[in-house]
Design an enzyme around this catalytic site. Sequence first.
Site, short mmCIF file in Angstrom:
data_model
loop_
_atom_site.label_atom_id
_atom_site.label_comp_id
_atom_site.label_asym_id
_atom_site.label_seq_id
_atom_site.Cartn_x
_atom_site.Cartn_y
_atom_site.Cartn_z
N ALA A 122 36.34 33.05 35.60
CA ALA A 122 35.36 33.42 36.62
C ALA A 122 34.75 32.14 37.18
O ALA A 122 34.76 31.09 36.53
CB ALA A 122 34.27 34.31 36.03
N GLU A 154 43.28 40.41 40.78
CA GLU A 154 42.51 40.28 39.53
C GLU A 154 41.64 41.51 39.30
O GLU A 154 41.50 41.99 38.17
CB GLU A 154 41.65 39.02 39.58
CG GLU A 154 42.48 37.75 39.52
CD GLU A 154 41.68 36.48 39.79
OE1 GLU A 154 42.17 35.41 39.43
OE2 GLU A 154 40.59 36.57 40.37
#
Length: 219
Positions: free
Chosen positions: A81, A101
């Site tokens: 992230a 994702e």
Amino acid sequence: MADHEKRVAARAAAELVEDKMSVGLGTGTTVAYFVPALAARRLDVRCAVTSPHTETLARGAGLRVERFSTVDRLDIAVDGADEVAPDGWLVKGGGGAHTREKLVASAADRFVVIVDSSKLVHALRPPVPLELLAFGLASTVRRIEAIGPVRRRDAARSPDRGVIYDYLGAVDDPRRLADALCGIPGVVEHGLFPPEMVTEVVVGRGGSAERLRPGGDGR
Ligand code: 5RP
């Protein structure tokens, strides 16, 4: 230091995978540490990948990769992230892979996020990556600009031919912004991931891995 912490988080997450599991593999430099760490465990696992780059890494490491279009659920997905807020909201898509994702994370019973400690932020901030449909691009951009500024990223199109932009406005209320972006036809996906999607965050801090469950019980 960041690289070391990424490796620490990736190795800790690899320990969460069990034999016979189906595993979603994200994209990015932290996942690039996770792939060999998973392969080193020599488990019998099947993997779904979120980018051509990760597919190359996974196959090169000897992992079995399956077409995600034929996989209806995954046991676990592991991804990096760009930002992790205290309440569990994420910004993802630094590599422009956030659409795939998000699909892979959503299909997984457990979504594990792996980050170095620099990714923990007090509050989310721009840019928020966007993938936009090329058809009608100018009118889609105009509608996004009614919410806040946006800029085309100097990047290749996504593997699904989407055009990558970055939303540059404030992210004070991520859920409201996410809803507003989702409501614009032509926005394929944005890089805001809600806490309810996240099972846990594994943070590399120095030489050790911390496991956070910012979204509460998660899934
Ligand atoms: C790619 C992503 C990545 O997971 C995110 O950008 C973090 O990347 P890295 O692990 O290289 O710091 O969302 O689209």
